[in-house]
Design an enzyme around this catalytic site. Structure first.
Site, PDB file in Angstrom:
ATOM      1  N   LYS A 257      -8.882  66.301   9.721  1.00 20.92           N
ATOM      2  CA  LYS A 257      -9.027  67.730   9.459  1.00 20.92           C
ATOM      3  C   LYS A 257      -8.628  68.533  10.690  1.00 20.92           C
ATOM      4  O   LYS A 257      -8.895  68.117  11.814  1.00 20.92           O
ATOM      5  CB  LYS A 257     -10.485  68.073   9.124  1.00 20.92           C
TER       6      LYS A 257
ATOM      7  N   LYS B 208     -17.664  65.376  13.961  1.00 22.18           N
ATOM      8  CA  LYS B 208     -17.469  66.730  14.468  1.00 22.18           C
ATOM      9  C   LYS B 208     -18.495  67.022  15.555  1.00 22.18           C
ATOM     10  O   LYS B 208     -19.639  66.575  15.477  1.00 22.18           O
ATOM     11  CB  LYS B 208     -17.593  67.742  13.327  1.00 22.18           C
TER      12      LYS B 208
END
Length: 366
Positions: free
Chosen positions: A85, A28
């Protein structure tokens, strides 16, 4: 067992997180907001650095076009991500998007992220389960404006975890979590707790990972069997952590006239906690927040007929904590015969074999 997810932005951070015990490595970019994606080339480098030692998840910034969204998810999975995700959009067509992604969910392990501070509808969890998603995670959209526990009460968080469990969805909790939040959230038994800022230098999510911060969070999340206390000079000694005379309104009672309205209930709880030796940090603390959160979760579950049921549930929840040796719970109804009170007091303890393990009498510390 709750797993620790560590969000990283480079191969070096990924390797450090693996070495210090993170269970899932999450790719991320914190500079791009709450759920910013790293370039696929960087995801591939992180996967290579992890070398199969841990599963890797990757964030995808979901395009509005569903065809492009499917392509982005497939590309992240092809880069080596075991889980993909993405933030589920808060738009009227969210359910249509979920349905369109069902064929992808049959091949890839998809995790939908809901933002707790944007008022998510938990009804969407049913659609995710029907579409074959791997799981759902609660996060916060506005970093720096509060933690997950500021956006949602423990009762609502417990409802989310419970609904996910009933639907066989993996339940994840994240959102500017700090070390004191960990024991409070563990009471709910989520499948995953996710961290970024708490793992970084000075608690700033854009800073590099801090080895000591990662180790602290890792130590706060039990792995498998309960961890043993440090024997030291305090082996066998206990501390007493208590919450006294906490009065809360709740729906309780076996009679028909007791339904549909609240009564005042007083809670007094005392926990016998194994004492440990070592540094004065969060790893050594059994927080009274664990007790108060357990009470709030029970109250959020709806009408309960018997004070005995409340006391048993509360004792059971507290004894899930690895350092709790025994607990005394007193529950009183205050509105039955005022000014007197009626209720029950119970004491429950861990089985002797488990207590000995947690006290460090038969094994060394992990």
């Amino acid at each position: 067992m709750t797993l620790m997810l560590a969000s990283v932005l480079s191969p070096a951070e990924a390797d450090a997180a693996v070495e210090r015990g993170a269970d899932i490595i999450d790719c991320k970019d914190p500079s791009r907001g709450a759920l910013g994606a790293l370039p696929l080339a960087e995801v591939s480098r992180i996967v290579e650095a992890v070398r199969g030692r841990r599963p890797v998840s990757a964030v995808v910034e979901l395009p509005h076009d569903v065809t492009h969204a499917r392509d982005a998810i497939e590309a992240a999975a092809d880069a080596g991500a075991a889980f993909v995700k993405f933030a589920l959009p808060l738009t009227p067509d969210a359910e249509e998007i979920i349905a369109e992604l069902a064929p992808v969910a049959a091949r890839r392990r998809l995790v939908a992220v809901l933002f707790a501070d944007l008022g998510p509808d938990f009804g969407v969890l049913d659609r995710l389960a029907e579409a074959g998603f791997e799981g759902a995670m609660l996060d916060t959209a506005h970093k720096g404006k509060g933690r997950l526990l500021d956006a949602m009460s423990v009762g609502v968080l417990a409802e989310f975890v419970g609904r996910c469990r009933a639907l066989k969805l993996t339940a994840g909790l994240a959102g500017s979590l700090e070390s004191p939040d960990v024991p409070r959230l563990l009471v709910m038994a989520p499948d995953v707790l996710g961290f970024r800022g708490a793992l970084c230098a000075e608690g700033e999510r854009r800073n590099a990972l801090s080895a000591s911060a990662v180790s602290l969070i890792r130590d706060l999340i039990p792995r498998g069997a309960p961890s043993a206390a440090e024997p030291g000079d305090h082996a066998g000694e206990v501390d007493h952590v208590f919450v006294r005379d906490l009065v809360m309104p709740m729906e309780i009672g076996a009679y028909g006239f007791e339904r549909g309205h609240t009564q005042r209930v007083r809670f007094s709880v005392e926990v016998e906690v194994f004492r440990t030796s070592g540094p004065d940090d969060m790893r050594m603390v059994f927080s009274y927040d664990v007790v108060m959160d357990a009470i709030k979760i029970i109250l959020a579950s709806g009408h309960i007929e018997l004070v005995e049921t409340i006391a048993e549930r509360l004792a059971e929840s507290i004894l899930l904590h690895e350092r709790a040796r025994a607990v005394t719970v007193e529950v009183e109804k205050l509105d039955v015969v005022p000014p007197a009170s009626v209720g029950v007091r119970i004491r429950r303890a861990r089985p002797a074999s488990v207590a000995a393990f947690a006290a460090g009498s038969s094994v060394s510390s992990l």
